[in-house]
Design an enzyme around this catalytic site. Structure first.
Site: not given
Length: 301
Positions: A53, A115, A145, A201
């Site tokens: 996420k 991940h 998230s 991000y």
């Protein structure tokens, strides 16, 4: 009486977390361990690595469009992202294993996602000196998230309520382990491994043009202005949320009645979830855990 809206494929049982080589994991991501570790990377493979996420699908879609959008313009509208960019460690019985999907790929370069914390990456990626794009997201938004993701994803452990989830997040009792260890481990690797691009991000959300320049420079890509514009349009959050090939609506383990896979995509949404007390406690813990690293995050832009 059965709900007519339910898909034919029954959701697999929710997995339990367990300690795996010092990292909290679930069996859906460790059951194929030997095959994953023995995966043979090719020198032009590109690994997209993230904590869950943190903008994974965003960057996977961007790279896929940059490489293949011109030669296969309908690719982004006809092939689900999880087929275009296989998820290396996934091993859920109702789906093809990630390793198998990656091995069958005919595109060059192969775009592969993981991940994994840095220490779990199969050694062939390092031996072949593959390029790696890592994406990190600030801890507070990442926690929010991840909470909504675990609520709606039957392939993940039960989320519990927000306060208990936040506590577990702080303790690293999440699939793929501690956010702190993950972002720090990859940051340290970047210092020693030049073929690793570390994206934030928040930077992507703030200025996609600038970050796309960094990505293209790192990968040696020179898209035309028109191609860049097209990619930028297609990677906008609203466009991806509507696109069934990027929003995971075709992935049967997720329950969109609880929450969409792509929820808000905002920086700073944590303010709608954290109480004042939770925020103060979180900040105290954060200072302790991030004391010995130079990686920095913004919780708003």
């Amino acid at each position: 009486m059965a709900n007519p809206d339910q898909t034919e494929t029954a959701a697999p049982p929710r997995p339990e977390l367990f300690d795996f080589h010092g990292v909290s994991m679930t069996h859906y991501f460790t059951d194929n361990w030997d095959n994953v570790q023995n995966f043979q990377a090719k020198p032009d493979d590109i690994l997209i690595a993230t904590y869950p996420k943190a903008g994974t699908t965003w960057v996977c879609h961007m790279l896929d469009l940059l490489y293949f959008g011109k030669s296969s313009p309908k690719r982004g509208d006809s092939l689900p992202i999880y087929e275009r960019v296989p998820f290396l460690e996934i091993y859920i019985p109702v789906f093809a294993p990630g390793v198998e999907l990656a091995e069958k790929m005919t595109t060059s370069p192969r775009l592969i996602k993981t991940h994994f914390p840095v220490q779990f990456v199969p050694k062939s990626f390092w031996e072949q000196k593959c390029r790696i794009v890592y994406v990190a997201r600030n801890a507070k938004d990442n926690a929010v998230s991840y909470f909504h993701f675990d609520r709606m994803n039957n392939g993940q452990p039960e989320s519990g309520d927000w306060p208990s989830f936040l506590q577990r997040f702080q303790e690293g009792k999440m699939a793929w382990g501690s956010w702190y260890d993950h972002v720090k481990g990859w940051w340290e690797k970047k210092q020693a491994y030049p073929k690793l691009l570390y994206l934030h991000y928040e930077d992507l959300a703030e200025d996609m043009d600038r970050e796309m320049d960094r990505v293209c420079s790192f990968l040696g890509l020179c898209p035309t202005e028109e191609e860049r514009h097209q990619v930028k349009e297609e990677v906008q959050f609203d466009a991806m949320k509507k696109n069934s090939m990027t929003n995971y609506s075709t992935f049967s383990v997720m329950d969109f009645k609880i929450s969409p896979f792509m929820r808000k995509g905002k920086v700073g949404d944590w303010k709608n979830h954290f109480t004042v007390y939770q925020n103060e406690q979180f900040d105290k813990e954060y200072q302790k855990k991030m004391m010995n690293t130079t990686v920095r995050f913004r919780t708003e832009i």
